[in-house]
Scaffold this active site. Structure first.
Site, PDB file in Angstrom:
ATOM      1  CD  GLU A 227      10.259  11.340   2.902  1.00  0.00           C
ATOM      2  OE1 GLU A 227      11.343  11.715   2.300  1.00  0.00           O
ATOM      3  OE2 GLU A 227       9.564  10.652   2.224  1.00  0.00           O
TER       4      GLU A 227
ATOM      5  CB  SER B  84       7.120   4.322   0.351  1.00  0.00           C
ATOM      6  OG  SER B  84       6.493   2.847   0.012  1.00  0.00           O
TER       7      SER B  84
ATOM      8  CG  HIS C 189       7.190   7.735   3.393  1.00  0.00           C
ATOM      9  ND1 HIS C 189       8.394   8.051   2.882  1.00  0.00           N
ATOM     10  CD2 HIS C 189       7.298   6.519   3.339  1.00  0.00           C
ATOM     11  CE1 HIS C 189       8.876   6.843   2.462  1.00  0.00           C
ATOM     12  NE2 HIS C 189       8.043   5.905   2.755  1.00  0.00           N
TER      13      HIS C 189
ATOM     14  CG  ASN D  19      12.237   6.109  -1.390  1.00  0.00           C
ATOM     15  OD1 ASN D  19      13.312   5.939  -0.772  1.00  0.00           O
ATOM     16  ND2 ASN D  19      10.999   5.815  -0.965  1.00  0.00           N
TER      17      ASN D  19
HETATM   18  P1  NAI Z   1       2.446  -5.464   5.312  1.00  0.00           P
HETATM   19  O1  NAI Z   1       2.052  -6.062   4.476  1.00  0.00           O
HETATM   20  O2  NAI Z   1       3.533  -5.749   6.487  1.00  0.00           O
HETATM   21  O3  NAI Z   1       1.295  -4.929   6.223  1.00  0.00           O
HETATM   22  C1  NAI Z   1       0.079  -4.286   5.648  1.00  0.00           C
HETATM   23  C2  NAI Z   1      -1.224  -4.947   6.265  1.00  0.00           C
HETATM   24  O4  NAI Z   1      -2.285  -4.042   5.979  1.00  0.00           O
HETATM   25  C3  NAI Z   1      -1.350  -6.241   6.337  1.00  0.00           C
HETATM   26  O5  NAI Z   1      -1.559  -6.706   7.876  1.00  0.00           O
HETATM   27  C4  NAI Z   1      -2.847  -6.420   5.947  1.00  0.00           C
HETATM   28  O6  NAI Z   1      -3.579  -7.592   6.111  1.00  0.00           O
HETATM   29  C5  NAI Z   1      -3.432  -5.002   5.908  1.00  0.00           C
HETATM   30  N1  NAI Z   1      -4.523  -4.751   4.743  1.00  0.00           N
HETATM   31  C6  NAI Z   1      -4.190  -4.959   3.673  1.00  0.00           C
HETATM   32  N2  NAI Z   1      -5.412  -4.493   2.907  1.00  0.00           N
HETATM   33  C7  NAI Z   1      -6.141  -3.948   3.947  1.00  0.00           C
HETATM   34  C8  NAI Z   1      -7.469  -3.466   3.924  1.00  0.00           C
HETATM   35  N3  NAI Z   1      -8.083  -3.117   2.786  1.00  0.00           N
HETATM   36  N4  NAI Z   1      -7.778  -2.896   5.086  1.00  0.00           N
HETATM   37  C9  NAI Z   1      -7.204  -3.279   6.239  1.00  0.00           C
HETATM   38  N5  NAI Z   1      -5.842  -3.837   6.247  1.00  0.00           N
HETATM   39  C10 NAI Z   1      -5.309  -4.141   5.231  1.00  0.00           C
HETATM   40  O7  NAI Z   1       2.984  -3.850   4.630  1.00  0.00           O
HETATM   41  P2  NAI Z   1       3.794  -2.618   5.102  1.00  0.00           P
HETATM   42  O8  NAI Z   1       5.496  -3.226   4.833  1.00  0.00           O
HETATM   43  O9  NAI Z   1       3.346  -2.496   6.695  1.00  0.00           O
HETATM   44  O10 NAI Z   1       3.342  -1.494   4.285  1.00  0.00           O
HETATM   45  C11 NAI Z   1       2.144  -0.882   4.537  1.00  0.00           C
HETATM   46  C12 NAI Z   1       2.271   0.567   3.862  1.00  0.00           C
HETATM   47  O11 NAI Z   1       3.532   1.082   4.199  1.00  0.00           O
HETATM   48  C13 NAI Z   1       2.508   0.516   2.359  1.00  0.00           C
HETATM   49  O12 NAI Z   1       1.832   1.633   1.778  1.00  0.00           O
HETATM   50  C14 NAI Z   1       3.952   0.519   2.233  1.00  0.00           C
HETATM   51  O13 NAI Z   1       4.113   0.763   0.920  1.00  0.00           O
HETATM   52  C15 NAI Z   1       4.402   1.674   3.104  1.00  0.00           C
HETATM   53  N6  NAI Z   1       5.794   1.697   3.635  1.00  0.00           N
HETATM   54  C16 NAI Z   1       6.181   0.412   3.621  1.00  0.00           C
HETATM   55  C17 NAI Z   1       7.782   0.419   4.041  1.00  0.00           C
HETATM   56  C18 NAI Z   1       8.505  -0.806   4.296  1.00  0.00           C
HETATM   57  O14 NAI Z   1       9.632  -0.682   4.550  1.00  0.00           O
HETATM   58  N7  NAI Z   1       7.819  -2.115   4.569  1.00  0.00           N
HETATM   59  C19 NAI Z   1       8.478   1.789   4.262  1.00  0.00           C
HETATM   60  C20 NAI Z   1       7.470   2.893   4.264  1.00  0.00           C
HETATM   61  C21 NAI Z   1       6.114   2.838   3.912  1.00  0.00           C
END
Ligand code: NAI
Length: 507
Positions: free
Chosen positions: A158, A125, A146, A196
């Site tokens: 996006e 994001s 995104h 954003n």
């Molecule tokens: P989250 O923390 O809920 O999930 C991330 C997951 O990735 C976790 O289950 C973790 O164990 C896993 N993980 C971390 N490093 C890893 C690796 N090297 N290999 C495999 N798995 C790995 O995070 P979330 O909120 O789902 O965000 C994920 C991505 O999406 C980030 O880049 C975030 O910026 C983006 N994003 C998040 C939004 C939100 O509202 N939370 C909205 C739009 C994008």
């Protein structure tokens, strides 16, 4: 190269099965796509699949889905023990931790696993898609995809073209979004992409208004909700998102655009962040919360006083007629002269100007003057603005008159552009500049903002509805009052306003 997204055996890999990864997996599986899930935390991918099943089964209980369809969708989700299992994928979406080095490493590892024709996408994001792809052998096959949270409900995605992303990547991601029932919008790889970036005006201008002591935060929220028709006020939104999330985004976009004054952060949120008053999640942000319910904020009672007579500015004949009609309807005695009589309440209607400047320019007594915001309909909430020397009895009489039919009134301190004019002008101007920078098409900007931010209209349609020339006038008057380049109009707005054409007119 190309990926045929319509194929029935389309296989989508998702790396990272947290909040976002599982949401994407759900909509893909429901769209008939085979999904492979991998997460580095043991058991996380299986948890994600179970949570998808639970969410979908609740829909079955509500009669919205059939049990057989849910079993079909969940049956299409396979859990991988290792990243190597991504080898058969046509597309892989990465949704792991938001860290450039970790994401770069992930894409380089994936390149060694998948076939050369596999499309790789990141759900980042805030990071640059170009930077994530930079260390890869084939950066041309990497694009941004995104999504917004919660993915199944936020029907927008996006599609980001990095500097080296090849055209087929964006086309395939666009087609995949459509297949999953989401609206894709195409954007260049720039800080904040569309949503954003476009969202900068609402909160930052509200914070400036608060910082200038123009109105209480809850009064700003009331004005933006009721007059501006926004679903939530800016401070309610900041409290909901949490300052631990929103303040760093505000700072990051400001810095990534090399201190662009339109995005300037506020010391108010920085200090609140340090104090730990983050919003709903800490039961205290701008509002205080008890069991998730915000405290009731005071309402200034309607004064019984009424003005002896009311003189209305004649600078703009149409506005003069509109306000005269309102005053008459409210039972106010009209002062019909070209110049106000000694005891008249003087009402001025600036666009982007403040009450003091306009009172002095029109040669009316600032102690008897209030400004009325006429940019929005006057039937939902009215905003009155005093000069620093408006007499309290004149202010109360004006409040009594304009609230006499039960429409709530906000009485604010002097401000170039009231509250709503300022916030809306910033939103429209930033939307125009996104179009000017060719980050996205005007239509995609408006789609992204209505679906991603829930604004009543996209910034460009909003400008058209309120009048591009009026928005331009507000900005120019604010620029002249504050001398702050934050308010400089975008060339996109200036040209279209002068030409009298829609802000949605492409170039
Ligand atoms: P989250 O923390 O809920 O999930 C991330 C997951 O990735 C976790 O289950 C973790 O164990 C896993 N993980 C971390 N490093 C890893 C690796 N090297 N290999 C495999 N798995 C790995 O995070 P979330 O909120 O789902 O965000 C994920 C991505 O999406 C980030 O880049 C975030 O910026 C983006 N994003 C998040 C939004 C939100 O509202 N939370 C909205 C739009 C994008």
């Amino acid at each position: 190269m190309a990926v045929d997204v319509a194929r029935t055996d389309l296989t989508l890999g998702i790396v990272g099965t947290g909040l976002m990864g599982r949401g994407i997996a759900q909509i893909a599986a429901q769209a008939g796509v085979n999904v492979l899930l991998f997460d580095s935390r043991e058991g996380a991918a299986a948890e994600a699949r179970n949570s998808i099943r639970d969410i979908l089964m609740r829909q079955v209980e509500k009669g919205k889905l059939k049990a057989a369809d849910v079993e079909g969708a969940v049956g299409r989700i396979r859990i991988l023990e290792g990243l190597d299992g991504m080898a058969p994928c046509h597309i892989v979406i990465e949704a792991i931790v938001e860290n450039l080095e970790v994401k770069r490493q992930m894409f380089q590892t994936l390149e060694g696993i998948v076939s050369d024709g596999c499309l790789l996408a990141t759900n980042t994001s805030s990071l640059s898609v170009t930077a994530i792809a930079a260390g890869c052998r084939f950066p041309g096959r990497i694009g941004g995809f995104h999504f917004f949270s919660p993915v199944p409900l936020m029907k927008i995605v996006e599609v980001i073209d990095g500097l080296l992303t090849e055209g087929w990547v964006g086309e395939a991601l666009t087609a995949l979004a459509n297949r999953m029932g989401h609206t894709p919008v195409r954007a260049k790889d720039t800080p904040g992409f569309i949503v954003n970036h476009a969202g900068r005006g609402f909160g930052t201008e509200a914070l400036r208004i608060l910082g200038e002591g123009i109105a209480k935060f809850y009064e700003v929220d009331r004005i933006m909700r009721e007059a501006g028709r926004f679903r939530m006020g800016p401070f309610e939104l900041l409290d909901m998102t949490g300052l631990d999330v929103s303040h760093p985004v505000i700072e990051s976009i400001y810095d990534q655009y090399y201190q662009e004054p339109r995005f300037r952060p506020s010391p108010i949120t920085r200090q609140m962040l340090i104090a730990g008053t983050l919003g709903r999640k800490t039961n205290r942000g701008f509002y205080r919360y008890t069991d998730g319910v915000a405290e009731q904020m005071p309402v200034r009672p309607l004064p019984a006083a009424r003005p002896a007579r009311v003189w209305v500015s004649r600078t703009d004949p149409a506005l003069h007629a509109q306000v005269m009609e309102l005053v008459t309807r409210l039972g106010g005695a009209i002062d019909p002269g070209d110049r106000p009589s000694q005891d008249a309440l003087c009402i001025v209607m600036p666009l982007g100007g403040d009450a003091t400047t306009v009172a002095l320019a029109e040669g009316v007594d600032p102690t008897r003057t209030l400004a009325l915001d006429t940019l929005f309909e006057l039937s939902r909430r009215r905003t009155l603005m005093t000069t620093p020397v408006t007499l309290p009895e004149v202010r109360d009489a004006a409040h009594g008159l304009f609230g006499g039919d039960g429409v709530p009134v906000s009485v604010i301190n002097d401000s170039a552009g009231f509250v709503a004019q300022r916030v809306v002008a910033l939103i429209v101007n930033i939307g125009c500049d996104i179009a000017q920078q060719r980050i996205a098409t005007p239509q995609d900007i408006d789609h992204a903002v209505t679906l991603g931010l829930g604004y009543p209209q996209g910034p460009l349609a909003m400008g058209d509805t309120l009048g591009a020339m009026r928005i331009l006038t507000i900005l120019n008057n604010m620029l002249s009052f504050y001398g702050d380049p934050r308010y400089r109009p975008s060339p996109w707005l200036t040209r279209r306003a002068r030409l009298g054409v829609s802000l949605l007119t492409p170039e």
